[in-house]
Design a protein around this motif. Structure first.
Motif, PDB file in Angstrom:
ATOM      1  N   ALA A 201       0.864  -1.084  -0.119  1.00 35.75           N
ATOM      2  CA  ALA A 201      -0.001   0.194  -0.002  1.00 35.75           C
ATOM      3  C   ALA A 201       0.894   1.360  -0.009  1.00 35.75           C
ATOM      4  O   ALA A 201       0.603   2.131  -0.851  1.00 35.75           O
ATOM      5  CB  ALA A 201      -0.904  -0.007   1.257  1.00 35.75           C
ATOM      6  N   ALA A 216      -2.418   5.074   3.329  1.00 29.10           N
ATOM      7  CA  ALA A 216      -2.624   3.775   2.758  1.00 29.10           C
ATOM      8  C   ALA A 216      -2.366   2.914   3.409  1.00 29.10           C
ATOM      9  O   ALA A 216      -2.906   1.789   3.549  1.00 29.10           O
ATOM     10  CB  ALA A 216      -2.248   3.879   1.143  1.00 29.10           C
ATOM     11  N   ALA A 220      -4.431  -0.377   5.018  1.00 28.31           N
ATOM     12  CA  ALA A 220      -4.208  -1.669   4.742  1.00 28.31           C
ATOM     13  C   ALA A 220      -4.056  -2.376   5.947  1.00 28.31           C
ATOM     14  O   ALA A 220      -4.437  -3.890   5.680  1.00 28.31           O
ATOM     15  CB  ALA A 220      -2.982  -1.795   3.845  1.00 28.31           C
ATOM     16  N   GLU A 325      -6.122   7.175  -0.726  1.00 28.49           N
ATOM     17  CA  GLU A 325      -5.266   6.499  -0.089  1.00 28.49           C
ATOM     18  C   GLU A 325      -6.150   5.483   0.773  1.00 28.49           C
ATOM     19  O   GLU A 325      -5.487   4.239   0.931  1.00 28.49           O
ATOM     20  CB  GLU A 325      -4.351   7.267   0.857  1.00 28.49           C
ATOM     21  N   GLY A 329      -5.570   1.484   0.218  1.00 32.33           N
ATOM     22  CA  GLY A 329      -4.934   0.857   1.187  1.00 32.33           C
ATOM     23  C   GLY A 329      -5.726  -0.456   1.888  1.00 32.33           C
ATOM     24  O   GLY A 329      -5.532  -1.804   2.038  1.00 32.33           O
TER      25      GLY A 329
END
Length: 364
Positions: A201, A216, A220, A325, A329
């Motif tokens: 990410a 991100a 994730a 983001e 992510g």
């Protein structure tokens, strides 16, 4: 398709209450006192360090006082480590790929620590969120000052969490946490998933030219905290939907317009943002265990408003990059979870299909 419909339905359902208002009040007080002190002293840009320390109050919310004291002390050290590394990266001007490498590796380390200590909320999410956020803003005070603000706020949060003991005066030395620690192999696999998802990410965030790849990376990590595949997908989807609704709230606050509360207090914008951070942190904790998506509607303004206090940016850019983001992510986190689950299922089916007693024993 049934799984997708199920997760969509969960967006409309609210879990049962469990003294959520008390936990939310503890966290709100933990955030409010150090934040208002910094505001009174004329240092609103330092509130971000106090808030990350105060997130200690989110841990051990329904535990007996002696367990909560230990749990929150461990969480305080965990969060303080994230802030310290983040400030160090900021002071050393390590951004972009350097930040991605450090945060991905420490996501794996944080996963092992969180699993071994059985932290709840589980996983390294808040630690790496603190790391990335602190690394992404200029450090305007000596590094030690920023770390001490976080440490003092965390200590105050622990004191608030233990304060109820004064009234009850109950202590059960035999109390233990219900959750059992993961085995060594599961712990290592879990940590590897965090390194892979967070690193991927962050890499996409850097390659896309985003100024906030750490968002991100944090997004994730969210699906990976799920106990199984359905709960992981559930958390990922709630993260996306809740974040986008929260961004609408941020837009109302920061964008010029008749609905923005900032227009009613000219010259007091920092105070307004600080108060909103406190209010939104209260509502975050109020819904954290009942509806993760609703909690994210409040937590998104917390992060963005205190970031704006620390390092003001173009609100449109801030909101846009946060949305992109988060979407990237969370999607990567879900993809990693689904891929690992599919490989495990395929490996398990292969062992069972051989028909050999040795393989069947290994699969069980």
């Amino acid at each position: 398709m049934k799984l997708v419909k199920h997760h969509v339905r969960t967006l409309h359902s609210l879990g049962p209450a469990s003294n959520d208002h008390l936990a939310a009040l503890r966290v709100a007080v933990s955030v409010a006192v150090p934040s208002l002190v910094l505001l009174f002293l004329g240092w609103p840009d330092l509130i971000i360090y106090a808030v990350f320390g105060a997130l200690t109050g989110m841990y051990g919310r329904n535990e007996p006082h002696q367990l909560r004291l230990k749990h929150q002390t461990q969480a305080a050290l965990f969060l303080l480590s994230g802030v310290t590394v983040g400030v160090l990266l900021s002071v050393a001007h390590i951004h972009s790929w350097g930040l991605v490498v450090v945060e991905a590796l420490l996501a794996g380390v944080g996963s092992v620590v969180a699993d071994r200590l059985r932290l709840r909320p589980n996983g390294p999410f808040f630690g790496i969120l603190a790391l990335g956020a602190c690394a992404s803003i200029p450090t305007t005070v000596p590094m030690l000052a920023a770390v001490l603000i976080c440490a003092g706020s965390a200590a105050f949060s622990v004191a608030i969490g233990f304060g109820g003991w004064i009234r009850l005066r109950t202590w059960n030395p035999a109390a233990v946490r219900a959750a059992a620690p993961l085995g060594r192999q599961k712990t290592v696999v879990h940590a590897a998933r965090y390194v892979l998802a967070v690193g991927a990410a962050g890499a996409i965030g850097v390659l896309s030219g985003s100024g906030h790849p750490h968002w991100a990376m944090a997004a994730a990590a969210v699906p990976l905290a799920g106990a199984d595949l359905p709960s992981s997908v559930h958390r990922g989807l709630h993260r996306i939907v809740g974040t986008f609704l929260g961004l609408a709230v941020v837009a109302v606050v920061l964008f010029p317009g008749p609905a923005s509360p900032l227009q009613f207090f000219p010259g007091r914008e920092a105070a307004v943002l600080a108060v909103l951070v406190i209010i939104f942190q209260f509502t975050t904790e109020l819904f954290m265990t009942r509806h993760y998506g609703l909690a994210m509607v409040s937590f998104t303004p917390v992060i963005l408003l205190m970031t704006q206090l620390a390092f003001p940016e173009d609100p449109l850019l801030l909101v846009t990059e946060r949305g992109v983001e988060t979407l990237v992510g969370a999607a990567i986190g879900i993809l990693v979870v689904v891929t690992v689950h599919a490989r495990r299922s395929a490996a398990g089916s292969g062992r069972v299909d051989t028909g050999g007693s040795k393989d069947i024993g290994a699969a069980s």
